[in-house]
Design a protein around this motif. Structure first.
Motif: not given
Length: 126
Positions: A8-13
């Motif tokens: 999720r963090q990678a997707l948001a970034a």
């Protein structure tokens, strides 16, 4: 849970806008191997997502490699066949197109042995 949070963090970034998230979702729905194959296909956001996955500790994700030189890195341009290439390869194609006054569609990995302008008498060389 930690893996899901990292994704999720990678997707948001990587996919900040809704349009980028849609392009990424469409590309991964069509071809799930884009994250692990290293092929220079799909939208630019795929490479950005892979880069952020690797930064978050992924061991299976593979950066896409340039369709011309096979180097892994940011692939910012598209060839005529839809495969992605790195900035140095794109610049080389632009310079060669300017020298020959002809659009470059495909090109081998090797630089030309002589200036294409030498075909015409009195035009000079490199």
């Amino acid at each position: 849970m930690a893996v899901l949070r990292a994704v999720r963090q990678a997707l948001a970034a990587a996919a900040v806008s809704r349009a980028k998230r849609r392009r990424l979702a469409r590309a991964l729905t069509d071809d799930q191997d884009l994250l692990t194959s290293g092929r220079p296909e799909g939208p630019r956001v795929v490479g950005e997502f892979v880069r952020t996955l690797l930064a978050h500790g992924s061991r299976r994700a593979v950066l896409p490699k340039c369709a011309d030189c096979s180097r892994a890195g940011k692939l910012t341009s598209l060839r005529a066949d839809g495969k992605r290439i790195c900035p140095p390869c794109e610049e080389r194609d632009v310079v060669l197109a300017a020298i020959t006054s002809q659009p470059v569609i495909t090109m081998s990995r090797e630089a030309p042995k002589q200036c294409p302008r030498l075909r015409f008498p009195g035009m000079g060389g490199w």
